[in-house]
Design a protein around this motif. Structure first.
Motif, PDB file in Angstrom:
ATOM      1  N   GLU A  12      -9.867  78.815   2.211  1.00  0.00           N
ATOM      2  CA  GLU A  12      -8.583  78.967   2.883  1.00  0.00           C
ATOM      3  C   GLU A  12      -7.633  77.817   2.530  1.00  0.00           C
ATOM      4  O   GLU A  12      -6.411  77.974   2.585  1.00  0.00           O
ATOM      5  N   PHE A  13      -8.210  76.664   2.175  1.00  0.00           N
ATOM      6  CA  PHE A  13      -7.381  75.498   1.888  1.00  0.00           C
ATOM      7  C   PHE A  13      -6.612  75.646   0.571  1.00  0.00           C
ATOM      8  O   PHE A  13      -5.676  74.882   0.317  1.00  0.00           O
ATOM      9  N   GLU A  14      -7.004  76.604  -0.243  1.00  0.00           N
ATOM     10  CA  GLU A  14      -6.315  76.779  -1.527  1.00  0.00           C
ATOM     11  C   GLU A  14      -4.818  77.016  -1.318  1.00  0.00           C
ATOM     12  O   GLU A  14      -3.980  76.536  -2.085  1.00  0.00           O
ATOM     13  N   ARG A  15      -4.461  77.756  -0.272  1.00  0.00           N
ATOM     14  CA  ARG A  15      -3.046  77.996   0.005  1.00  0.00           C
ATOM     15  C   ARG A  15      -2.350  76.702   0.393  1.00  0.00           C
ATOM     16  O   ARG A  15      -1.217  76.422  -0.036  1.00  0.00           O
ATOM     17  N   THR A  16      -3.036  75.880   1.204  1.00  0.00           N
ATOM     18  CA  THR A  16      -2.456  74.598   1.606  1.00  0.00           C
ATOM     19  C   THR A  16      -2.252  73.702   0.399  1.00  0.00           C
ATOM     20  O   THR A  16      -1.208  73.040   0.274  1.00  0.00           O
ATOM     21  N   ALA A  17      -3.238  73.673  -0.504  1.00  0.00           N
ATOM     22  CA  ALA A  17      -3.114  72.864  -1.717  1.00  0.00           C
ATOM     23  C   ALA A  17      -1.918  73.329  -2.544  1.00  0.00           C
ATOM     24  O   ALA A  17      -1.157  72.512  -3.086  1.00  0.00           O
ATOM     25  N   SER A  18      -1.750  74.637  -2.638  1.00  0.00           N
ATOM     26  CA  SER A  18      -0.618  75.178  -3.383  1.00  0.00           C
ATOM     27  C   SER A  18       0.704  74.766  -2.745  1.00  0.00           C
ATOM     28  O   SER A  18       1.669  74.406  -3.447  1.00  0.00           O
TER      29      SER A  18
END
Length: 359
Positions: free
Chosen positions: A338-344
């Motif tokens: 889920e953190f991939e969106r935050t990283a983006s």
């Protein structure tokens, strides 16, 4: 006597600001108020047993324009020049404070709490200097009219900045027709002036500058301190927000810019409402010491995701120091995917064009 133009010229000579014709054109409105307050005659007694009649206060000022045009800097000079009691406060924080006081007085059975609220403010200060007047909450929209009517009757001078022309305040808000008398009051009691500079000085200070610092070391700390000094000129104070009856404090704040640590905002029991209030109150956040995230700090990581979402949706400029690059902050644990969106989003927020667009 030192005028506001004198102070402005000093800042230019010191290299702290760059001369801007639009700012210089707005200075006489501030100087008009400063001079009137400095030379205000004493109250006249109209009868032996009557209270002295206070002189008519000068009209205040509603200075509006796009983000980064120098409104808050001019307000800094104005407040520095005054020799009367003044309170400088973000409008959002002031209204949160007034809502909390309204709730308290109603709980004590006060029938008309707005009058004592206004009296307490007007007894304490002669000038209210607001940053970023905006109305987004129906509770605030229903309160400001009566509150400010009482403040103006008491002789309080209001000077405020805003990103919106008065007619656009609370635009499309619920029951907006009930809010329209406040707009008329603003136009009657304040001189409305646009600061129509073509330059975004805040973006100029950050243009091409690095806004994501990793790893967290002495170099990163020095750079964060340098950026903070440029943004605030060393002037800061806590910002206290009132969220659902609770106080939420950002330890370091100045003119829409705040500085806090990861622990300040994500190590505490905060929720979406808190982060929305923070995003609503700020234009730029300096967030320090973001650790690596995972199983050991899962709850803190979840709060961090919510915080970034709130800042992203509000287009708040973000400057951070972190243990690693965004894609490597959260590489193990149930929240990594889920953190991939935050990283983006953290990557996107590093772009030089990122930030709240001019109103």
């Amino acid at each position: 006597m030192t005028t506001l133009m004198d102070l402005y010229d000093e800042r230019v000579a010191e290299g702290r600001i760059q001369r801007d014709p639009a700012q210089e054109e707005a200075l006489p409105e501030f100087e008009r108020i400063r001079e009137a307050l400095a030379n205000e005659p004493p109250a006249k007694r109209t009868g032996l047993f009557r209270k002295p009649k206070a002189p008519e206060p000068p009209k205040g000022l509603y200075l509006w324009g796009g983000v980064g045009r120098g409104k808050s800097m001019l307000m800094d000079l104005f407040v520095e020049s005054l020799n009367v009691p003044v309170r400088r406060v973000h409008f959002h924080a002031f209204m949160q404070e007034m809502q909390a006081e309204l709730h308290r007085l109603r709980g004590e059975g006060v029938e008309d709490p707005v009058k004592p609220m206004a009296k307490a403010v007007s007894d304490a200060v002669k000038v209210l200097a607001f940053d970023e007047m905006q109305i987004t909450d129906i509770a605030d929209a229903m309160l400001v009219g009566r509150l400010f009517e009482q403040l103006f009757q008491a002789g309080t001078v209001v000077v405020t900045t805003s990103n919106r022309v008065p007619n656009d305040l609370y635009k499309d808000g619920l029951n907006r027709q009930l809010f329209l008398p406040f707009i008329a009051l603003i136009k009657d009691k304040l001189v409305v002036r646009e600061l129509a500079s073509e330059r975004d000085h805040r973006q100029d200070r950050l243009k091409g500058a690095k806004v994501y610092f990793t790893p967290i070391d002495n170099t990163a700390r020095a750079e964060i301190n340098r950026v903070w000094q440029e943004l605030t000129h060393g002037v800061e104070e806590p910002l206290v927000l009132h969220v659902k009856g609770r106080k939420l404090e950002l330890p370091r704040y100045h003119n829409g810019v705040a500085r806090a640590s990861f622990y300040d905002l994500c190590g505490q029991m905060l929720g979406p409402g808190d982060y929305l209030a923070i995003a609503d109150a700020l234009r730029l956040l300096v967030l320090e010491n973001i650790p690596r995230l995972g199983r050991n700090n899962f709850n803190e990581a979840k709060r961090f995701v919510i915080l970034i979402d709130a800042l992203y949706e509000a287009r708040v400029k973000l400057i951070v120091s972190a243990m690693d690059e965004p894609e490597s902050l959260y590489i193990e644990g149930s929240g990594a995917f889920e953190f991939e969106r935050t990283a983006s989003r953290l990557r996107e927020m590093q772009d030089a064009s990122w930030g709240h667009p001019p109103a």
